[in-house]
Design a protein around this motif. Structure first.
Motif, short mmCIF file in Angstrom:
data_model
loop_
_atom_site.label_atom_id
_atom_site.label_comp_id
_atom_site.label_asym_id
_atom_site.label_seq_id
_atom_site.Cartn_x
_atom_site.Cartn_y
_atom_site.Cartn_z
N ILE A 1 0.88 -1.16 0.00
CA ILE A 1 0.00 0.00 0.00
C ILE A 1 0.92 1.21 0.00
O ILE A 1 1.83 1.30 0.82
CB ILE A 1 -0.90 0.03 1.25
CG1 ILE A 1 -1.71 -1.26 1.37
CG2 ILE A 1 -1.80 1.26 1.23
CD1 ILE A 1 -2.34 -1.44 2.77
N ILE A 2 0.71 2.13 -0.92
CA ILE A 2 1.57 3.31 -0.96
C ILE A 2 0.72 4.56 -0.87
O ILE A 2 -0.33 4.67 -1.52
CB ILE A 2 2.46 3.31 -2.21
CG1 ILE A 2 3.53 4.40 -2.13
CG2 ILE A 2 1.66 3.41 -3.50
CD1 ILE A 2 4.66 4.23 -3.12
N ALA A 3 1.14 5.50 -0.02
CA ALA A 3 0.34 6.69 0.26
C ALA A 3 1.07 7.95 -0.18
O ALA A 3 2.30 8.07 -0.04
CB ALA A 3 0.04 6.78 1.75
N GLU B 1 -5.22 13.05 0.96
CA GLU B 1 -6.07 14.24 0.96
C GLU B 1 -7.50 13.89 0.56
O GLU B 1 -8.42 14.69 0.78
CB GLU B 1 -5.48 15.29 0.01
CG GLU B 1 -4.14 15.84 0.50
CD GLU B 1 -3.52 16.82 -0.48
OE1 GLU B 1 -4.14 17.07 -1.54
OE2 GLU B 1 -2.44 17.33 -0.19
N ASP B 2 -7.67 12.70 -0.02
CA ASP B 2 -9.01 12.25 -0.40
C ASP B 2 -9.56 11.19 0.54
O ASP B 2 -10.78 11.08 0.71
CB ASP B 2 -8.99 11.68 -1.83
CG ASP B 2 -8.64 12.72 -2.87
OD1 ASP B 2 -8.88 13.92 -2.62
OD2 ASP B 2 -8.13 12.34 -3.94
N ASP B 3 -8.68 10.39 1.12
CA ASP B 3 -9.11 9.28 1.97
C ASP B 3 -8.32 9.27 3.27
O ASP B 3 -7.15 9.67 3.30
CB ASP B 3 -8.91 7.94 1.25
CG ASP B 3 -9.74 7.84 -0.01
OD1 ASP B 3 -10.98 7.79 0.10
OD2 ASP B 3 -9.13 7.83 -1.10
N ASP B 4 -8.94 8.80 4.32
CA ASP B 4 -8.29 8.66 5.62
C ASP B 4 -7.36 7.44 5.58
O ASP B 4 -7.83 6.32 5.39
CB ASP B 4 -9.33 8.51 6.72
CG ASP B 4 -8.69 8.41 8.09
OD1 ASP B 4 -8.41 7.27 8.54
OD2 ASP B 4 -8.47 9.46 8.72
N LEU B 5 -6.06 7.66 5.76
CA LEU B 5 -5.10 6.57 5.62
C LEU B 5 -5.31 5.51 6.68
O LEU B 5 -5.27 4.30 6.38
CB LEU B 5 -3.68 7.12 5.68
CG LEU B 5 -2.55 6.08 5.54
CD1 LEU B 5 -2.68 5.32 4.22
CD2 LEU B 5 -1.18 6.75 5.64
N LYS B 6 -5.53 5.91 7.91
CA LYS B 6 -5.72 4.94 8.99
C LYS B 6 -6.92 4.04 8.72
O LYS B 6 -6.85 2.81 8.87
CB LYS B 6 -5.90 5.67 10.32
CG LYS B 6 -6.01 4.75 11.52
CD LYS B 6 -6.15 5.56 12.80
CE LYS B 6 -6.30 4.66 14.03
NZ LYS B 6 -6.44 5.47 15.27
N LYS B 7 -7.99 4.65 8.26
CA LYS B 7 -9.20 3.89 7.95
C LYS B 7 -8.96 2.97 6.75
O LYS B 7 -9.39 1.81 6.75
CB LYS B 7 -10.36 4.84 7.67
CG LYS B 7 -11.68 4.14 7.39
CD LYS B 7 -12.79 5.14 7.14
CE LYS B 7 -14.11 4.44 6.83
NZ LYS B 7 -15.20 5.42 6.56
N SER B 8 -8.27 3.49 5.74
CA SER B 8 -8.00 2.68 4.54
C SER B 8 -7.16 1.46 4.88
O SER B 8 -7.44 0.34 4.42
CB SER B 8 -7.29 3.52 3.48
OG SER B 8 -8.10 4.59 3.04
N VAL B 9 -6.13 1.65 5.70
CA VAL B 9 -5.28 0.53 6.10
C VAL B 9 -6.07 -0.50 6.89
O VAL B 9 -5.94 -1.71 6.69
CB VAL B 9 -4.06 1.03 6.91
CG1 VAL B 9 -3.33 -0.14 7.57
CG2 VAL B 9 -3.11 1.81 6.00
N ALA B 10 -6.93 -0.02 7.78
CA ALA B 10 -7.75 -0.93 8.58
C ALA B 10 -8.65 -1.78 7.69
O ALA B 10 -8.80 -3.00 7.88
CB ALA B 10 -8.58 -0.14 9.59
N GLU B 11 -9.25 -1.14 6.68
CA GLU B 11 -10.13 -1.88 5.77
C GLU B 11 -9.36 -2.90 4.94
O GLU B 11 -9.84 -4.00 4.69
CB GLU B 11 -10.84 -0.88 4.84
CG GLU B 11 -11.86 0.01 5.55
CD GLU B 11 -12.44 1.06 4.63
OE1 GLU B 11 -11.91 1.24 3.50
OE2 GLU B 11 -13.40 1.74 5.04
N LEU B 12 -8.14 -2.54 4.54
CA LEU B 12 -7.34 -3.42 3.67
C LEU B 12 -6.65 -4.55 4.44
O LEU B 12 -6.19 -5.52 3.83
CB LEU B 12 -6.29 -2.60 2.92
CG LEU B 12 -6.83 -1.58 1.91
CD1 LEU B 12 -5.73 -0.65 1.43
CD2 LEU B 12 -7.48 -2.30 0.73
#
Length: 346
Positions: free
Chosen positions: A192-194, A218-229
């Motif tokens: 995953i690259i941010a 800037e478009d998505d919450d990284l913490k939330k995205s990582v948790a979902e993935l």
């Protein structure tokens, strides 16, 4: 021969000047430079932000070329050999770090383009042990970027450990971040690259290189995205490749309990770290700087096996005479990697 010289300390003080052609001494080899990359360190030296350099000095430490002349006592190399070259030109050979093989930590290390003349010119003389032969399958342009690749190999596989099936978060899709992503994928990890909106082209390149997911913070919450993935578990390893407080916090939040954080970005100033979270999650925090021979050998192996694509990261190819344009591209973050070709030799 002509070389791009940092003539004095402070901002600017950069000029193309005549430089004496070096001759190899005992144990040394002279390399004719084919291509050399502009590194962020070169830009920081030019701007006066980076303090550790010794002018007047020809800049440039990312390069590849052909063996042109061989000094006394050198075995295993012939004129015409295609080589990638470590920036380490010499070390003390006596300190604890040198004795342990960690010469990248030597306080007396001579670094091309920093301590003594580097590769923004036609020829570089260095110790023979800093050369790595290239197969014909590796282009000089790709090999010129083997230095940042070796940095990432050293960090991910020697300072940290990575296994097939791991999930790795890379914060920052610059040259080092994308190299780390490729090294991780080459070892069987999903990446995953941010980045930010400014990094859209680089995130698009990351997708073409095969990362598992890109995240625009800037478009998505990284913490939330990582948790979902990761089904709420977190990543096995987080790589901070920016150098800053916010990316460091993001890595601490994203990594799983018992995971690893690799700090490869250089903030340039102190950054607060939540040591309570570090302890509570039993996170291993590792720093990394430079590289050593074992990492170089692995990096060259990845290039020869086609497991990384360094040429894909080259955004601009210029003549050394156009160095100012190349430095502007790097300063503005408009490209990714700029290669310079030395002046023709008459």
């Amino acid at each position: 021969m002509k070389g791009l010289v940092k003539t004095a300390k402070g901002p600017g003080n950069m000029a193309i000047q005549d430089v004496d052609e070096p001759l190899p001494g005992p144990g040394q080899v002279r390399v004719r430079v084919k291509w050399t990359g502009i590194c962020g360190t070169d830009v920081h030296i030019a701007s006066g932000e980076y303090f550790y350099y010794f002018p007047p000095v020809v800049l440039g430490h990312e390069f590849a070329g052909e063996v042109d002349d061989i000094g006394e006592g050198v075995e295993g190399f012939s004129v015409g050999d295609r080589v990638a070259v470590e920036p380490t030109k010499s070390t003390c050979g006596k300190c604890l770090h040198c004795e342990e093989g960690n010469y990248n930590r030597c306080e007396e290390r001579d670094i091309a383009g920093v301590v003594s003349h580097g590769a923004f010119t036609n020829y570089v003389v260095t110790r023979a042990t800093s050369l790595h032969k290239l197969s014909d399958s590796v282009s000089f342009k790709a090999a010129a970027l083997s230095e940042p690749l070796a940095v990432c190999v050293h960090g991910l596989t020697e300072q940290c450990s990575i296994s097939e099936g791991d999930t790795v978060l890379v914060v920052g899709p610059g040259t080092i971040g994308l190299c780390c992503a490729q090294v991780a994928m080459a070892h069987g990890a999903r990446v995953i690259i941010a980045g930010t909106s400014r990094d859209r082209d680089r995130l698009a390149l990351a997708e073409r290189l095969g990362v598992y997911r890109t995240v625009n913070v800037e478009d998505d919450d990284l913490k939330k995205s990582v948790a979902e993935l990761t089904s709420g578990v977190g990543v096995n390893m987080a790589v901070e490749a920016v150098g800053g407080a916010a990316p460091s916090r993001a890595c601490l939040e994203a990594v799983r309990k018992g995971g690893q954080i690799l700090q490869v970005g250089l903030p340039g100033e102190p950054v607060a770290v939540d040591l309570t979270l570090l302890a509570w999650k039993e996170i291993r925090l590792a720093g990394t700087f430079g590289q050593k021979r074992s990492a170089w050998k692995s990096a060259i192996g990845l290039l020869e096996a086609g497991k990384v694509d360094m040429e894909a990261m080259v955004s601009d190819v210029l003549s050394l005479s156009d160095w100012e344009a190349g430095f502007r591209i790097m300063e503005r973050g408009e490209g990714l990697k700029v290669l310079l070709e030395p002046y023709p030799i008459h």
